[in-house]
Design an enzyme around this catalytic site. Structure first.
Site, short mmCIF file in Angstrom:
data_model
loop_
_atom_site.label_atom_id
_atom_site.label_comp_id
_atom_site.label_asym_id
_atom_site.label_seq_id
_atom_site.Cartn_x
_atom_site.Cartn_y
_atom_site.Cartn_z
N HIS A 161 0.79 -1.24 0.00
CA HIS A 161 0.00 0.00 0.00
C HIS A 161 0.82 1.29 0.00
O HIS A 161 0.36 2.32 0.48
CB HIS A 161 -0.96 0.01 1.20
N GLY A 210 -2.09 -2.65 -5.35
CA GLY A 210 -3.07 -3.65 -4.93
C GLY A 210 -4.34 -2.98 -4.44
O GLY A 210 -5.43 -3.50 -4.61
N HIS A 211 -4.19 -1.83 -3.82
CA HIS A 211 -5.34 -1.06 -3.34
C HIS A 211 -5.37 0.26 -4.10
O HIS A 211 -4.50 1.10 -3.92
CB HIS A 211 -5.22 -0.81 -1.84
N HIS A 269 -12.60 -6.70 -3.41
CA HIS A 269 -12.65 -5.79 -2.26
C HIS A 269 -13.46 -4.54 -2.62
O HIS A 269 -13.14 -3.83 -3.58
CB HIS A 269 -11.21 -5.43 -1.91
N GLU A 321 -13.60 -8.64 2.47
CA GLU A 321 -14.30 -7.34 2.49
C GLU A 321 -14.83 -7.04 1.10
O GLU A 321 -14.65 -5.95 0.56
CB GLU A 321 -13.34 -6.23 2.93
N GLU A 337 -18.96 -2.27 4.66
CA GLU A 337 -17.99 -1.40 5.33
C GLU A 337 -18.33 0.07 5.12
O GLU A 337 -18.73 0.47 4.02
CB GLU A 337 -16.59 -1.71 4.78
N CYS A 339 -16.36 2.50 4.77
CA CYS A 339 -15.53 3.02 3.67
C CYS A 339 -16.12 2.66 2.30
O CYS A 339 -15.98 3.43 1.34
CB CYS A 339 -14.11 2.46 3.74
N CYS A 405 -9.42 2.67 9.01
CA CYS A 405 -9.79 3.32 7.74
C CYS A 405 -11.14 4.02 7.84
O CYS A 405 -11.31 5.11 7.28
CB CYS A 405 -9.80 2.29 6.62
N CYS A 406 -12.10 3.42 8.56
CA CYS A 406 -13.46 3.99 8.56
C CYS A 406 -13.56 5.31 9.32
O CYS A 406 -14.07 6.30 8.77
CB CYS A 406 -14.46 2.97 9.06
ZN LIG Z 1 -13.02 1.30 6.36
#
Ligand SMILES: [Zn+2]
Length: 650
Positions: A161, A210-211, A269, A321, A337, A339, A405-406
């Site tokens: 990441h 990857g993200h 994801h 996820e 999620e 996010c 993250c959220c």
């Molecule tokens: Zn999140």
């Protein structure tokens, strides 16, 4: 964002019906002309619903998130990497991104409400980030501690990441620069972007993050610097997906299973996917890349037809996820999620600008009043990571998460919301969301102030006063929400079993206007003068919702909503338990506003039933509250979908 990686992706056989937005017949917009949003800085929120939430975000969540970043070593990691203090790396390898998101949220907050103390604090944090940047521009504390490890860089682009963190940094840098005019953070971002551009690209390293996220950040950095290389690099990262140019393919978990222009379904994801589609929409808006737009249209149709919760949540599965199979929408096990809800809102907003169609705002609105808003407590310091649609009473919001993250996504999304309310294109102003307050819209040759008064989402009456700088001809395009037109979502995934026959009314200066819809808007084109007033009245009866018969978890069940708000039944209001409640189709329901309950909500009450152990049923009063407001009164059972009769599986 969890580190647990489920690389096992399902094989998705997709039969796709591509439904293009009908582009014909709209005299207010031409196919090639994209809308732009009226920036959130030109929109003032003054209403009873969003204003208090934005104030809580400013006063509580921003400071709280910074404090948590301090406590968890997220800020110290930069100080250590910059040689300002001693110590090892603390936390998860992508923690840098959380701090960046809080800076972005702080920047938006500062723009709305200057706060010299907060600005000084953020300046101090930026000093530490700048210190952690390597001489060549690289910035990522995980490979900087306990000492800089150049040999590790880009060795695991799939999982580590670095590019994801860079993307969030670009967003933060642009936001903070735009708010304060201070270049320090922007200069760090430019050095980082230039360095990444020197590593990746044609003839250089071929790889993809990857993200996804850097694509969005690079486009924003391009927007503020005008440096075309950043846009080109964003497009490179998008176009490299699914192409094995001397690298391993990461599969559908990372939306790397095929080239983006060939993708036709949402896989993997859910947050990564939402950021990918948002980044594609950003690049498409700037390049008019028709293949990107076609792919986005296909994927969007897949999501709204088969993978969208009634709350606007996406990403059914906790494992990975990720998006589930078609119609795989479990309630208690729903991951949804926070996010992913935010990413879904971001994507739909961009789609609305690309196509000038209100159906995307219908999805966005569903997200913000439901599946996003549930992610944050009324107090502003407790958070949901998953947002399930049913609970056995063991689930509650948390003060923080190891993978945070959220909370750090909410803090930046909330103050950006006013930017989703209005859009413009040529001499057309689009009213997308009904939020009390005002907007300053700069049309070519005229400036228009719109003053909106409403008690939305509790009441469907909206009054908009139009105040052009000088009298002039332009169109105000008023969105008529899908829910008001008997279309809960722009697909057949959910429907209202009965038809609302109460008429929508629209008036200008008291004179009725025909509801002639063009892509979901009524364009009112006329010579506008100061003080002209639009009145929209959207009847808000309580609506029952049923899901497509292929959604097996909702079979024989009903959800209820009113206006854009989805309701749930919670143990606190239904003390005999929620799991055995039944909502017969003929149960009469009524709505009442309670200013003192859960920040002020409309409740829905009626006579339902409760199933006894011997399968008999007993009549009982039932109470529903807005889904977003649940879990504020201790641990509680909760359900959005109730069976229609005792025969239905409970
Ligand atoms: Zn999140």
């Amino acid at each position: 964002m969890k580190r647990v990686r489920s690389l096992k992706g399902g094989v998705y056989t997709i039969t796709m019906i591509v439904i293009f937005a009908a582009l014909t017949g709209c005299h207010v917009q031409q196919k090639s002309d994209k809308l732009t949003s009226v920036p959130f800085t030109d929109v003032t929120v003054a209403d009873e619903f969003w204003a208090p939430r934005m104030e809580t975000n400013r006063k509580v969540t921003v400071a709280y998130d910074f404090e948590k970043c301090e406590q968890t070593g997220r800020i110290d990691n930069f100080a250590k990497a910059g040689g300002l203090m001693e110590g090892e790396f603390e936390g998860i390898y992508f923690n840098d991104s959380d701090l960046y998101k809080v800076i972005e949220g702080a920047a938006y907050s500062l723009k709305i409400h200057p706060d010299p103390e907060l600005e000084k604090y953020v300046d101090g944090v930026i000093e530490k980030i700048a210190a952690a940047q390597w001489d060549d521009g690289y910035l990522y504390t995980f490979y900087s501690l306990p000492k800089r490890q150049p040999e590790k860089r880009w060795t695991d682009v799939r999982n580590k990441h670095e590019l994801y963190c860079a993307g969030h940094f670009f967003e933060a840098a642009v936001a903070y620069y735009q708010t304060t005019g201070k270049r320090k953070i922007l200069d760090v971002a430019i050095r980082l972007a230039d360095y990444i551009d020197s590593v990746f690209g044609p003839g250089k390293k071929h790889d993809v993050p990857g993200h996804e996220e850097i694509e969005i950040g690079l486009v924003k950095l391009y927007g503020v610097t005008g440096e075309k290389r950043y846009l080109t690099l964003a497009k490179f990262f998008l176009d490299e997906r699914g192409r094995a140019h001397g690298r391993e393919i990461y599969g559908d978990y990372c939306q790397d299973h095929k080239p983006v222009v060939e993708q036709d379904a949402a896989v993997g994801h859910a947050v990564r996917a939402g950021y990918l589609y948002s980044g594609m929409a950003d690049v498409a808006a700037l390049t008019s890349d028709a293949d990107y737009i076609k792919a986005l249209d296909r994927i969007w149709q897949d999501v709204v037809s088969k993978k969208l919760y009634i709350t606007g949540g996406v990403g059914a599965r906790g494992g990975g996820e990720s998006f589930g199979e078609d119609y795989e929408l479990p309630n208690m096990a729903a991951y949804c999620e926070t996010c992913a809800a935010i990413a879904n809102a971001m994507w739909n907003h961009r789609m609305s600008l690309l196509h000038g169609d209100a159906k995307y705002i219908d999805v966005l609105e569903r997200v913000i009043y439901n599946g996003f808003l549930s992610g944050i407590s009324l107090s502003g310091n407790k958070f949901f990571y998953p947002n399930p649609l049913a609970s056995d009473g063991k689930y509650q919001r948390s003060p923080w998460f190891g993978c945070a993250c959220c909370p750090t996504n909410i803090v930046r999304f909330m103050p950006s919301l006013p930017g989703y309310a209005y859009a413009q294109q040529a001499e057309n102003v689009y009213v997308n969301l009904f939020i009390g307050g005002s907007a300053e819209v700069k049309l070519p040759g005229n400036a228009v102030r719109l003053q909106q008064q409403t008690r939305y989402p509790w009441d469907g009456y909206v009054k908009i006063q139009i105040e052009p700088e000088r009298s002039g001809k332009f169109a105000v395009c008023v969105r008529i929400p899908g829910w008001a037109k008997n279309i809960p979502v722009p697909s057949d995934l959910y429907k209202y079993p009965d038809t609302n026959t109460e008429r929508i009314s629209l008036k200008v200066n008291g004179n009725p206007v025909d509801i002639d819809l063009i892509k979901g808007y009524v364009p009112i084109r006329r010579m506008w003068q100061k003080g002209d007033t639009i009145e929209l009245n959207l009847p808000m009866p309580i609506r029952r919702v049923v899901a497509h018969s292929k959604v097996k978890d909702d079979l024989g069940r009903t959800a209820i909503e009113r206006g854009p708000v989805v309701y749930c039944f919670e143990g606190a209001d239904n003390p005999k338990g929620v799991a055995k409640l039944i909502l017969p189709p003929d149960a009469k329901l009524q709505s009442d506003y309670h200013g003192d309950l859960l920040g002020g909500i409309v409740t829905i009450t009626g006579r339902g039933q409760i199933r006894q152990d011997d399968k008999k049923v007993e009549d009982i009063d039932v109470v529903a509250i807005p889904y977003y407001a649940w879990a504020h009164r201790g641990k509680n059972e909760m359900a959005v979908w109730l069976p229609k009769s005792a025969e239905e599986e409970n």
